[in-house]
Write a protein that holds these residues in place. Sequence first.
Motif, PDB file in Angstrom:
ATOM      1  N   ASN A   7       0.805  -1.217   0.000  1.00  0.00           N
ATOM      2  CA  ASN A   7       0.000   0.000   0.000  1.00  0.00           C
ATOM      3  C   ASN A   7       0.842   1.273   0.000  1.00  0.00           C
ATOM      4  OD1 ASN A   7      -2.378  -1.472   0.024  1.00  0.00           O
ATOM      5  ND2 ASN A   7      -2.457  -1.554   2.266  1.00  0.00           N
ATOM      6  N   THR A   8       2.156   1.137  -0.166  1.00  0.00           N
ATOM      7  CA  THR A   8       3.051   2.295  -0.121  1.00  0.00           C
ATOM      8  C   THR A   8       3.325   2.822  -1.525  1.00  0.00           C
ATOM      9  OG1 THR A   8       4.136   1.529   1.911  1.00  0.00           O
ATOM     10  CG2 THR A   8       5.341   3.101   0.544  1.00  0.00           C
ATOM     11  N   THR A   9       3.061   4.108  -1.728  1.00  0.00           N
ATOM     12  CA  THR A   9       3.353   4.768  -2.999  1.00  0.00           C
ATOM     13  C   THR A   9       4.589   5.634  -2.834  1.00  0.00           C
ATOM     14  OG1 THR A   9       1.038   4.803  -3.708  1.00  0.00           O
ATOM     15  CG2 THR A   9       2.526   6.397  -4.733  1.00  0.00           C
ATOM     16  N   VAL A  10       5.574   5.415  -3.688  1.00  0.00           N
ATOM     17  CA  VAL A  10       6.841   6.143  -3.628  1.00  0.00           C
ATOM     18  C   VAL A  10       6.984   7.042  -4.845  1.00  0.00           C
ATOM     19  CG1 VAL A  10       9.348   5.950  -3.544  1.00  0.00           C
ATOM     20  CG2 VAL A  10       7.934   4.274  -2.357  1.00  0.00           C
ATOM     21  N   MET A  11       7.178   8.332  -4.608  1.00  0.00           N
ATOM     22  CA  MET A  11       7.472   9.263  -5.684  1.00  0.00           C
ATOM     23  C   MET A  11       8.974   9.187  -5.985  1.00  0.00           C
ATOM     24  SD  MET A  11       8.802  12.523  -6.471  1.00  0.00           S
ATOM     25  CE  MET A  11       8.602  13.753  -5.195  1.00  0.00           C
ATOM     26  N   VAL A  12       9.334   8.936  -7.237  1.00  0.00           N
ATOM     27  CA  VAL A  12      10.727   8.750  -7.625  1.00  0.00           C
ATOM     28  C   VAL A  12      11.140   9.871  -8.568  1.00  0.00           C
ATOM     29  CG1 VAL A  12      12.378   7.243  -8.800  1.00  0.00           C
ATOM     30  CG2 VAL A  12      10.604   6.245  -7.347  1.00  0.00           C
ATOM     31  N   ALA A  24      13.221   2.779  -9.374  1.00  0.00           N
ATOM     32  CA  ALA A  24      11.835   2.434  -9.694  1.00  0.00           C
ATOM     33  C   ALA A  24      11.672   0.923  -9.869  1.00  0.00           C
ATOM     34  CB  ALA A  24      11.400   3.169 -10.960  1.00  0.00           C
ATOM     35  N   ARG A  25      12.601   0.300 -10.593  1.00  0.00           N
ATOM     36  CA  ARG A  25      12.499  -1.152 -10.811  1.00  0.00           C
ATOM     37  C   ARG A  25      12.635  -1.910  -9.497  1.00  0.00           C
ATOM     38  NH1 ARG A  25      16.881  -1.444 -15.557  1.00  0.00           N
ATOM     39  NH2 ARG A  25      15.987   0.203 -16.843  1.00  0.00           N
ATOM     40  N   SER A  26      13.623  -1.522  -8.694  1.00  0.00           N
ATOM     41  CA  SER A  26      13.838  -2.221  -7.428  1.00  0.00           C
ATOM     42  C   SER A  26      12.668  -2.008  -6.475  1.00  0.00           C
ATOM     43  CB  SER A  26      15.140  -1.742  -6.782  1.00  0.00           C
ATOM     44  OG  SER A  26      16.260  -2.084  -7.559  1.00  0.00           O
ATOM     45  N   ALA A  27      12.114  -0.796  -6.477  1.00  0.00           N
ATOM     46  CA  ALA A  27      10.973  -0.511  -5.608  1.00  0.00           C
ATOM     47  C   ALA A  27       9.762  -1.338  -6.014  1.00  0.00           C
ATOM     48  CB  ALA A  27      10.641   0.978  -5.640  1.00  0.00           C
ATOM     49  N   GLU A  28       9.519  -1.444  -7.304  1.00  0.00           N
ATOM     50  CA  GLU A  28       8.398  -2.266  -7.772  1.00  0.00           C
ATOM     51  C   GLU A  28       8.620  -3.731  -7.416  1.00  0.00           C
ATOM     52  OE1 GLU A  28       8.261  -1.229 -11.878  1.00  0.00           O
ATOM     53  OE2 GLU A  28       6.845   0.432 -11.564  1.00  0.00           O
ATOM     54  N   ALA A  29       9.873  -4.187  -7.555  1.00  0.00           N
ATOM     55  CA  ALA A  29      10.184  -5.577  -7.193  1.00  0.00           C
ATOM     56  C   ALA A  29       9.973  -5.819  -5.705  1.00  0.00           C
ATOM     57  CB  ALA A  29      11.619  -5.907  -7.588  1.00  0.00           C
ATOM     58  N   ALA A  30      10.130  -4.773  -4.897  1.00  0.00           N
ATOM     59  CA  ALA A  30       9.921  -4.880  -3.452  1.00  0.00           C
ATOM     60  C   ALA A  30       8.455  -4.737  -3.068  1.00  0.00           C
ATOM     61  CB  ALA A  30      10.760  -3.828  -2.725  1.00  0.00           C
ATOM     62  N   ARG A  35       5.514   6.132  -8.356  1.00  0.00           N
ATOM     63  CA  ARG A  35       5.013   7.282  -9.106  1.00  0.00           C
ATOM     64  C   ARG A  35       6.219   7.999  -9.704  1.00  0.00           C
ATOM     65  NH1 ARG A  35       1.517  11.198  -5.737  1.00  0.00           N
ATOM     66  NH2 ARG A  35       0.024   9.494  -6.023  1.00  0.00           N
ATOM     67  N   ALA A  36       6.360   7.928 -11.007  1.00  0.00           N
ATOM     68  CA  ALA A  36       7.521   8.510 -11.678  1.00  0.00           C
ATOM     69  C   ALA A  36       7.408  10.028 -11.724  1.00  0.00           C
ATOM     70  CB  ALA A  36       7.651   7.954 -13.084  1.00  0.00           C
ATOM     71  N   ALA A  37       8.504  10.710 -11.372  1.00  0.00           N
ATOM     72  CA  ALA A  37       8.557  12.169 -11.429  1.00  0.00           C
ATOM     73  C   ALA A  37       9.773  12.565 -12.256  1.00  0.00           C
ATOM     74  CB  ALA A  37       8.648  12.761 -10.023  1.00  0.00           C
ATOM     75  N   SER A  38       9.531  13.096 -13.436  1.00  0.00           N
ATOM     76  CA  SER A  38      10.614  13.501 -14.329  1.00  0.00           C
ATOM     77  C   SER A  38      10.121  14.674 -15.167  1.00  0.00           C
ATOM     78  CB  SER A  38      11.027  12.342 -15.244  1.00  0.00           C
ATOM     79  OG  SER A  38       9.947  11.963 -16.093  1.00  0.00           O
ATOM     80  N   ARG A  39      11.034  15.303 -15.891  1.00  0.00           N
ATOM     81  CA  ARG A  39      10.631  16.419 -16.744  1.00  0.00           C
ATOM     82  C   ARG A  39       9.621  15.969 -17.791  1.00  0.00           C
ATOM     83  NH1 ARG A  39      16.234  19.869 -17.816  1.00  0.00           N
ATOM     84  NH2 ARG A  39      16.378  20.727 -15.695  1.00  0.00           N
ATOM     85  N   ALA A  40       9.806  14.751 -18.290  1.00  0.00           N
ATOM     86  CA  ALA A  40       8.877  14.227 -19.291  1.00  0.00           C
ATOM     87  C   ALA A  40       7.471  14.077 -18.725  1.00  0.00           C
ATOM     88  CB  ALA A  40       9.376  12.883 -19.817  1.00  0.00           C
ATOM     89  N   ARG A  41       7.389  13.932 -17.402  1.00  0.00           N
ATOM     90  CA  ARG A  41       6.080  13.778 -16.745  1.00  0.00           C
ATOM     91  C   ARG A  41       5.663  15.044 -16.005  1.00  0.00           C
ATOM     92  NH1 ARG A  41       4.367   8.361 -16.073  1.00  0.00           N
ATOM     93  NH2 ARG A  41       5.781   6.863 -17.049  1.00  0.00           N
ATOM     94  N   GLY A  42       6.332  16.166 -16.309  1.00  0.00           N
ATOM     95  CA  GLY A  42       5.897  17.448 -15.772  1.00  0.00           C
ATOM     96  C   GLY A  42       6.555  17.906 -14.497  1.00  0.00           C
ATOM     97  N   PHE A  43       7.528  17.135 -13.981  1.00  0.00           N
ATOM     98  CA  PHE A  43       8.220  17.535 -12.755  1.00  0.00           C
ATOM     99  C   PHE A  43       9.501  18.282 -13.110  1.00  0.00           C
ATOM    100  CE2 PHE A  43      11.596  16.789  -9.667  1.00  0.00           C
ATOM    101  CZ  PHE A  43      11.014  17.261  -8.505  1.00  0.00           C
ATOM    102  N   ASP A  44       9.730  19.396 -12.434  1.00  0.00           N
ATOM    103  CA  ASP A  44      10.924  20.204 -12.690  1.00  0.00           C
ATOM    104  C   ASP A  44      11.466  20.694 -11.349  1.00  0.00           C
ATOM    105  OD1 ASP A  44      12.864  22.079 -13.389  1.00  0.00           O
ATOM    106  OD2 ASP A  44      11.701  22.903 -15.036  1.00  0.00           O
ATOM    107  N   TRP A  45      12.729  20.345 -11.063  1.00  0.00           N
ATOM    108  CA  TRP A  45      13.344  20.773  -9.805  1.00  0.00           C
ATOM    109  C   TRP A  45      13.310  22.297  -9.647  1.00  0.00           C
ATOM    110  CZ3 TRP A  45      14.785  18.648  -5.386  1.00  0.00           C
ATOM    111  CH2 TRP A  45      15.032  17.273  -5.327  1.00  0.00           C
ATOM    112  N   GLN A  46      13.354  23.036 -10.744  1.00  0.00           N
ATOM    113  CA  GLN A  46      13.441  24.491 -10.664  1.00  0.00           C
ATOM    114  C   GLN A  46      12.087  25.188 -10.803  1.00  0.00           C
ATOM    115  OE1 GLN A  46      17.247  26.177 -12.350  1.00  0.00           O
ATOM    116  NE2 GLN A  46      17.241  24.255 -13.490  1.00  0.00           N
TER     117      GLN A  46
END
Length: 278
Positions: A7-12, A24-30, A35-46
């Motif tokens: 039931n744990t959702t991890v933002m990566v 992400a792969r290791s977390a899914e295996a566990a 929840r993927a967070a990248s520029r391609a998915r709209g996340f921006d550190w700045q």
Amino acid sequence: MTENTRNTTVMVTGASGRTGSRVARSAEAAGLTVRAASRARGFDWQDRSTWAGVLRGADAAYLVYPSDIGAPGAAEAVGALAREAVGAGVRRLVLLSSRGQDRARDAEEALHASGADWTVVRATWFAQNFSEGPLVEELRLSGELVFPAGEVREPFVDVRDIGDVVATALASGDRYVGETITVSGPRLLTFGEAVAEIARATGRELAYRSVSPRQYGDTLLGFGVPAEEVDPLVEAFAQLLDGRNAYLSEGVQQVLGREARDFTDFAREAAAAGTWKS
């Protein structure tokens, strides 16, 4: 796998990058939900307006030190995102930091001060830097790696081990809260020796040529890399490749109960996949 893990959702963050994809792969295996967070998915550190959406409803987060921002911006961003995460109820945070990099320590301190249930994973130079990104193209196309490392020895760590360590920390409840886990590969190699291992694995003649960090920065500028990205890289190379990291760390063994993956195995597997095929 426990019910809590399922039931744990991890933002990566950096989910499409070298470490984030393995986390992400290791977390899914566990058994964790990623929840993927990248520029391609709209996340921006700045761009802080992009943070709330990826944090909403998450239980934990993996943060990769955003070295391309430069200092002190990277540490400020880590601290700000950590504080926003805690405010949104995402208290369990794992930060990937860099062993021996002074500016990365500033980001660690910002995480500590955020109020999060934190874990820091400090890593050495990635083995996969030779197989993913600009270095692989140099080796594949020219047969030569030009890099500012001299004869310094480095315990290259396989990013799959980083992914497994981070996922274990995230899936282990409070076990690693407040701890810094330092990971490395199992032996020391110069960059020239690493290239020689790749040459043996591929059956190609490959060479290594050392230049100064500033010369390497000028080369990157010539390739069209923006100066605001080059300068932090040059600073980091000058620090990390001065010999300060020429020792082993036991984090992989301590967390996973097995030896860290060896560079020879990495080179053999990547060569078999055609990574450096000309």
